[in-house]
Structure formats: structure tokens, C-alpha cells
Design a protein around this motif. Structure first.
Motif, short mmCIF file in Angstrom:
data_model
loop_
_atom_site.label_atom_id
_atom_site.label_comp_id
_atom_site.label_asym_id
_atom_site.label_seq_id
_atom_site.Cartn_x
_atom_site.Cartn_y
_atom_site.Cartn_z
N ALA A 154 0.85 -1.20 0.00
CA ALA A 154 0.00 0.00 0.00
C ALA A 154 0.88 1.24 0.00
O ALA A 154 1.89 1.31 0.70
N THR A 155 0.49 2.25 -0.80
CA THR A 155 1.21 3.50 -0.88
C THR A 155 0.32 4.64 -0.38
O THR A 155 -0.88 4.48 -0.18
N GLN A 156 0.92 5.81 -0.19
CA GLN A 156 0.19 7.01 0.23
C GLN A 156 0.15 7.97 -0.96
O GLN A 156 1.16 8.52 -1.38
N THR A 157 -1.05 8.18 -1.50
CA THR A 157 -1.23 9.11 -2.61
C THR A 157 -1.95 10.38 -2.19
O THR A 157 -1.85 11.41 -2.85
N CYS A 158 -2.68 10.33 -1.07
CA CYS A 158 -3.40 11.50 -0.56
C CYS A 158 -2.64 12.06 0.64
O CYS A 158 -2.52 11.37 1.65
N PRO A 159 -2.11 13.28 0.57
CA PRO A 159 -1.38 13.84 1.71
C PRO A 159 -2.28 13.93 2.94
O PRO A 159 -3.41 14.42 2.87
N SER A 160 -1.77 13.46 4.06
CA SER A 160 -2.58 13.45 5.28
C SER A 160 -2.58 14.80 5.98
O SER A 160 -3.60 15.21 6.53
N GLY A 161 -1.47 15.51 5.96
CA GLY A 161 -1.38 16.79 6.69
C GLY A 161 -1.64 16.57 8.17
O GLY A 161 -0.99 15.77 8.83
N ASN B 14 -4.56 15.50 9.14
CA ASN B 14 -5.61 14.48 9.19
C ASN B 14 -4.97 13.13 9.45
O ASN B 14 -3.93 12.78 8.89
N VAL B 15 -5.61 12.35 10.32
CA VAL B 15 -5.08 11.03 10.65
C VAL B 15 -5.49 9.99 9.61
O VAL B 15 -5.00 8.86 9.65
N ASN B 16 -6.39 10.36 8.71
CA ASN B 16 -6.82 9.42 7.67
C ASN B 16 -5.86 9.49 6.48
O ASN B 16 -5.48 10.57 6.04
N VAL B 17 -5.50 8.33 5.96
CA VAL B 17 -4.54 8.24 4.87
C VAL B 17 -5.15 7.40 3.76
O VAL B 17 -5.74 6.35 4.01
N CYS B 18 -5.02 7.88 2.53
CA CYS B 18 -5.50 7.15 1.36
C CYS B 18 -4.32 6.83 0.44
O CYS B 18 -3.30 7.53 0.46
N GLY B 19 -4.48 5.79 -0.36
CA GLY B 19 -3.40 5.41 -1.27
C GLY B 19 -3.84 4.33 -2.23
O GLY B 19 -5.01 3.95 -2.30
N ASP B 20 -2.88 3.81 -2.98
CA ASP B 20 -3.12 2.78 -3.97
C ASP B 20 -2.43 1.49 -3.54
O ASP B 20 -1.49 1.49 -2.74
N ILE B 21 -2.92 0.39 -4.11
CA ILE B 21 -2.28 -0.91 -3.94
C ILE B 21 -1.44 -1.18 -5.18
O ILE B 21 -1.95 -1.20 -6.30
N ARG B 22 -0.14 -1.36 -5.00
CA ARG B 22 0.77 -1.62 -6.10
C ARG B 22 1.44 -2.98 -5.88
O ARG B 22 1.29 -3.59 -4.82
N HIS B 23 2.19 -3.40 -6.90
CA HIS B 23 2.91 -4.66 -6.78
C HIS B 23 4.26 -4.53 -7.45
O HIS B 23 4.47 -3.69 -8.34
N CYS B 24 5.18 -5.36 -7.02
CA CYS B 24 6.54 -5.38 -7.58
C CYS B 24 7.01 -6.83 -7.58
O CYS B 24 6.87 -7.53 -6.56
N THR B 25 7.56 -7.30 -8.70
CA THR B 25 8.07 -8.66 -8.82
C THR B 25 9.58 -8.62 -8.89
O THR B 25 10.15 -7.93 -9.75
N VAL B 26 10.24 -9.35 -7.99
CA VAL B 26 11.70 -9.37 -7.94
C VAL B 26 12.15 -10.83 -7.91
O VAL B 26 11.37 -11.74 -7.61
N GLN B 27 13.44 -11.03 -8.21
CA GLN B 27 14.05 -12.35 -8.13
C GLN B 27 15.20 -12.30 -7.13
O GLN B 27 16.10 -11.46 -7.25
N VAL B 28 15.15 -13.20 -6.16
CA VAL B 28 16.20 -13.31 -5.14
C VAL B 28 17.03 -14.55 -5.47
O VAL B 28 16.56 -15.68 -5.30
N PRO B 29 18.26 -14.40 -5.98
CA PRO B 29 19.05 -15.57 -6.39
C PRO B 29 19.67 -16.28 -5.19
O PRO B 29 19.88 -15.70 -4.11
N PHE B 30 19.97 -17.56 -5.39
CA PHE B 30 20.68 -18.35 -4.39
C PHE B 30 21.47 -19.43 -5.12
O PHE B 30 21.15 -19.80 -6.26
N ASN B 31 22.50 -19.95 -4.49
CA ASN B 31 23.26 -21.08 -5.01
C ASN B 31 23.94 -21.79 -3.85
O ASN B 31 24.23 -21.18 -2.82
N PHE B 32 24.19 -23.07 -4.03
CA PHE B 32 24.83 -23.84 -2.96
C PHE B 32 25.45 -25.09 -3.58
O PHE B 32 25.16 -25.48 -4.71
#
Length: 267
Positions: free
Chosen positions: A126-133, A135-153
């Protein structure tokens, strides 16, 4: 059978003309179309099988099975300020699996297994797109990010059944005798020995079945640590960050197999 669902606003009254949110007439939000499918009849077929008696088949044979625990640490930087991680979907992929079927430390029936891969992580946050100032209420968008975590052994495996390999033969060479060679001295005796004009080589090359690895099970346990989070006095319970460190424990169950010829008896 076709069924169409449409929703209109005529029964609910007209919207206030001064309200911008209701300035457009509501339209159908979805249309559903269904159709009954008929069943196609089928006919049983008797499979053609070999006659009873001994038979040799070539099948994958399990030569080793192992369970490995891998600790991994990764730092992920997201493209926007994050308020909360909603969900992380994880999948394990192997990109390399190599087996050295012998070890030089005197341990019998063991081999060295090299594995490389990555964890594919889809992070929803969740991100913040509406400045709260103030105000204790916060609005935002739901985003996603795909990453690759490598490993070897690299690990040692103990063979349940040793792999089958046939080594190439040592090259052999045949030499032929000759007494037809002459030196520059016409009075000298003929030169006796190997005939340099003829050579005969023999070499046999065997093509062995390469062992391969199957991924049976993957268990992932992790802890996510927010790096340098920030907050304010109005909303002390809400943190904002762009970077997180993950400490991951990956437990893999692997099978090592090789195609081998096995004699079975057909009943």
C-alpha cells in the motif's frame, strides 16, 4: 441459454446535478453470458501391451534424495514509499543442477551436487497518494513489484543407487614395420623401423545418461525488516519506507535421477 444482467439507476432516483460524482448516467457495470455445453460420448479402448515375460525398460531411477536448508539475505528497494506490505507470493525456480558423481576425499557412494536458482517474489504493498497533513486518515493505492532473489549452494549427496557411467577407452596406436627406408648415403644399409607413412588409431567413446534433478518440495520462511522507516506525530502507528531487508530460510527437497535400463517381469 443466454442470460444478460443489466443494472440501471432509474429506480433509485436522479442524482443531484450539483454533485460531480453523479454527473454521468450510470451504465451497466457487467454483462454475463452463459451457454450449456453438451457431453461428447466416448468409447473405451483396450491398450496394446507386450507379451508376458522378462522385458528391459529404460526409466528414470532415483539415485539420491536429499533435503537442504539454505539461508539467504536480500535487500529490496521499491519504487515508491510503502506504508504496509499486504501480501508476498513466493515461488522457487532452479536454473542450474550439476552432479559430479564422485568425490576425491575417499568417501564411497557420494557425489557433489551444484545447485543455482532464485525465489520469485511478487510483493503487494500500500502507498500514500493523498497527503494526510493534520488528518489522521490516509489514502493510497495498492501496487505490486516482482523481484528475483538468487541463491546457489553446493552439497554432498549419498547415493541410494550409484549412477552408471562407462569411461572412454584409452586411445591405442598401431605401428607397422618397414625396411624400405633409405638414407642419403647410398652405401649405407637400409633403415629398419617404424613406417612413418602408415598409422592406425583406435578409440571408443561412450555416451552416458546425464543425471538430472527434480524439485520435490520447497519451504520458505522469512522475516522482513523495514530499513530506515519514517513516521510523524499525527500518525505514529503508520510507517513509511522504501527499502526492506529479508532474511530467508529456504528448505528444498530434491531428487537426483538418471535414466537406466531396468529388467522387469511382465505378468
Amino acid at each position: 441459454m443466454n442470460i444478460n444482467y443489466k443494472y440501471k439507476d432509474s429506480e433509485m432516483g436522479k442524482c443531484d446535478s450539483q454533485t460531480a460524482a453523479c454527473s454521468l448516467e450510470r451504465q451497466a457495470c457487467a454483462t454475463v453470458t452463459t451457454q450449456a455445453e453438451s457431453i461428447t460420448e466416448q468409447m473405451d479402448v483396450t491398450p496394446a501391451v507386450i507379451a508376458a515375460g522378462p522385458v528391459v525398460v529404460k526409466i528414470p531411477v532415483v539415485i539420491a534424495e536429499t533435503n537442504i536448508t539454505i539461508p539467504v539475505e536480500a535487500t529490496i528497494t521499491l519504487d515508491q514509499t510503502v506504508m504496509e506490505i499486504k501480501r508476498i507470493k513466493k515461488n522457487v525456480f532452479l536454473t542450474q543442477s550439476r552432479l559430479i558423481p564422485f568425490s576425491n576425499d575417499g568417501r564411497n557412494c557420494t557425489g557433489i551436487l551444484f545447485i543455482a536458482g532464485f525465489i520469485r517474489k511478487n510483493i503487494e504493498y500500500a502507498t500514500q497518494t493523498c497527503p494526510s497533513g493534520t488528518n489522521v486518515n490516509v489514502c493510497g493505492d495498492i501496487r505490486h513489484c516482482t523481484v528475483q532473489v538468487p541463491f546457489n549452494f553446493t552439497t554432498r549427496v549419498t547415493f541410494l543407487r550409484p549412477p552408471i557411467f562407462i569411461e572412454n577407452t584409452t586411445p591405442s596406436e598401431l605401428e607397422f614395420f618397414t625396411d624400405k627406408l633409405s638414407s642419403c648415403d647410398a652405401c649405407a644399409d637400409p633403415v629398419l623401423g617404424r613406417n612413418p607413412c602408415d598409422q592406425n588409431f583406435s578409440f571408443t567413446e561412450f555416451f552416458n545418461e546425464k543425471p538430472f534433478v527434480e524439485l520435490v518440495r520447497a519451504d520458505i520462511t522469512e522475516i522482513d525488516i523495514h530499513t530506515n522507516p519514517t513516521s510523524n506525530c499525527q500518525t505514529p502507528t503508520e510507517q513509511r519506507f522504501t527499502e526492506l531487508t529479508e532474511k530467508i530460510v529456504v528448505n528444498l527437497t530434491l531428487k537426483v535421477l538418471q535414466n537406466q535400463q531396468v529388467r522387469v517381469t511382465a505378468i
